[in-house]
Design an enzyme around this catalytic site. Structure first.
Site, PDB file in Angstrom:
ATOM      1  CD  GLU A  83      66.323  74.910  23.450  1.00 25.75           C
ATOM      2  OE1 GLU A  83      66.911  75.148  22.373  1.00 25.75           O
ATOM      3  OE2 GLU A  83      65.088  74.932  23.569  1.00 25.75           O
ATOM      4  CB  SER A 102      65.477  80.659  18.169  1.00 19.47           C
ATOM      5  OG  SER A 102      66.693  81.135  18.686  1.00 19.47           O
ATOM      6  CG  HIS A 135      68.408  76.439  19.599  1.00 18.90           C
ATOM      7  ND1 HIS A 135      67.372  76.841  20.404  1.00 18.90           N
ATOM      8  CD2 HIS A 135      68.570  77.427  18.676  1.00 18.90           C
ATOM      9  CE1 HIS A 135      66.945  78.025  20.017  1.00 18.90           C
ATOM     10  NE2 HIS A 135      67.639  78.400  18.953  1.00 18.90           N
TER      11      HIS A 135
END
Length: 493
Positions: A313, A193, A407
């Protein structure tokens, strides 16, 4: 895993001696400073090198997390709870301080608002033990104290503090890691991320040259990087939100007040720009170009790269409908109004069933993660070996919630942190009966970092865009698996 009490835990670094402890059969040093702590007049300034010390310094307990709110990722019983500005520290795991082992440096994510290298989800103990590598976790400034670009406010405010912290940490690794059994000439950076976004920024930063030889970017979010002019306007707006006329007051304001103002700025940014309020700035000496543009120019550190994203995600974010992520019809419309209304029809046409929930999640996933990642990989792979993946494995807990491969759900399988709070939720039996996806994924990451190269994984390039699809029971390579959406988004990036 049996504990080897004979493992030495005192190391002699160029700065001074450090005493660590044992974790999972490897030595570990926690709370290791890599720069002077950014407090008082050092707040908002680039990290300052450490001064050497005399005697043996304990590195047994975790240092404070950077100031931040509560988060799901750090909610475990064993996660550190103390927060403070004295946060420029590392955690180091080593299986053998007498060796010269490959080094893996983890840069945690959290949108430059949350996160720290000390969280149990990111524990490097298993990675170090299984791979015979030295693992270093970096904690850097985030939020109002490091995740905002405030250099437009004048003297006393340096740009890109989070990135500067990471470069300072990598410089520390270069100068000190040999004392822990690591090879400073064999360093891989990896992150997820905002950490993966930082990895791509480090590839494009001249100041990071020579500090690493390989890179792994898990779900980079490139909308976290904006041009300096935009960041400068937001910096002045930040002062207005705080009702401050003299920028020097920010040096003494309580961090809680700084965080409240930054939260307001984040919400405003979400309604006015396609990039987030927190993040990095390009158009500076430290980061001259956005990573996509830098890759197209060939002005990147040309080191082998693994890069990829997860198939769902945005599913977790869609539950709370944040304004900065387009996962509802109104936020999708607002997003394209900011990016370019002329792109909307062609892009939306690439999502069958729109506006179904599944299609909306896919739009948000691609807007924030996959689409800019595809653009970067297309450019970067023209110069150096690049390996693309898509993580499709869905843990049973995520299946029950209907979230898919959301995610961050790959992290536990890379780190083998199945005993962490998040790990037990995703894979309750993982600590006793490791899922095969974890064995395969960690092995691929270790093979890459140790120089063997990922096995049976062809390189990515414009000639085929071969992508490894990481599934629950086995992996498969597919050419350009998301070609329709990738082509639609190419006009934006």
């Amino acid at each position: 895993m049996a504990v080897d009490v004979a493992l030495p835990t005192i190391v002699r670094t160029p700065l001074g001696d450090l005493r660590g402890t044992i974790d999972g059969g490897v030595s570990v040093w926690r709370g290791v400073p890599y720069a002077q702590q950014p407090v008082e007049q050092l707040r908002f300034l680039a990290p300052v090198p450490l001064e050497p010390w005399d005697g043996v310094r304990d590195a047994i307990e975790h240092a404070p997390l950077p100031p931040q709110g509560k988060s799901f990722v750090g909610a475990g019983r064993d996660d550190p709870k103390i927060r403070g500005e004295e946060c420029l520290t590392l955690t180091v795991w080593s299986p053998d301080v007498r060796a010269s082992l490959p080094v893996m440096v983890w840069i945690p994510g959290g949108a430059f608002v949350f996160g720290a290298g000390q969280l149990e989800l990111y524990s490097g103990a298993r990675l170090a033990a299984n791979g015979n590598v030295v693992v270093v976790n970096v904690t850097y400034r985030i939020g109002a104290l490091g995740g905002l670009e405030l250099s437009a406010l004048g003297e006393g405010f340096d740009d890109n503090l989070a990135l500067r912290d990471q470069i300072a940490a990598l410089t520390w690794v270069r100068d000190n890691i040999a004392a822990f059994g690591g090879d400073p000439d064999h360093v891989t950076i990896f992150g997820e991320s905002a950490g993966a976004t930082s990895v791509l920024a480090l590839l494009a930063s001249p100041a990071a040259e020579g500090l690493f030889g390989r890179a792994i970017a898990q779900s980079p979010a490139l909308p976290l990087i904006a041009d300096k002019a935009l960041r400068d306007r937001r910096a002045h707006r930040y002062l207005e939100l705080l009702d401050v006329t003299d920028p020097s007051r920010l040096k003494v304001l309580p961090q809680r007040e700084l965080r409240r103002g930054a939260a307001k700025l984040q919400i405003e940014s979400a309604t006015e720009t396609p990039v987030l309020g927190y993040g990095l700035a390009h158009g500076t000496e430290l980061l001259p170009h956005h990573p996509i543009e830098a890759a197209r120019r060939g002005e990147v550190h040309q080191v082998p790269l693994i890069i990829g994203s997860n198939s769902h995600e945005a599913s977790m974010f869609a539950r709370v409908k944040p304004p900065m992520l387009p996962t509802t019809e109104p936020t999708v419309n607002g997003y394209f109004n900011r990016v370019g209304p002329e792109y909307q029809d062609a892009i939306i046409a690439s999502y069958p069933g729109y506006p179904s929930r599944q299609a909306l999640v896919a739009v948000g996933s691609d807007a924030m993660f996959a689409a800019p990642m595809w653009a970067f990989a297309d450019a970067y792979s023209a110069f150096v070996d690049t390996y693309m993946y898509r993580f499709d494995h869905t843990a049973w807990g995520l299946k029950l919630l209907g979230l898919g491969a959301t995610h961050g759900s790959e992290i536990v399988h890379v780190q083998h942190s199945y005993g962490s709070f998040v790990g037990m939720l995703l894979s309750p039996l993982g600590a006793r009966m490791m899922p095969s996806v974890g064995r395969r994924m960690q092995r691929a990451w270790l093979d890459f970092a140790t120089g063997a190269g990922p096995q049976d994984w062809p390189t990515y390039g414009a000639d085929g865009r071969r992508t490894r699809i990481i599934r629950s029971r086995s992996d498969v390579t597919i050419e350009d698996p998301d070609s329709v959406r990738r082509i639609a988004w190419a006009q934006v990036h």
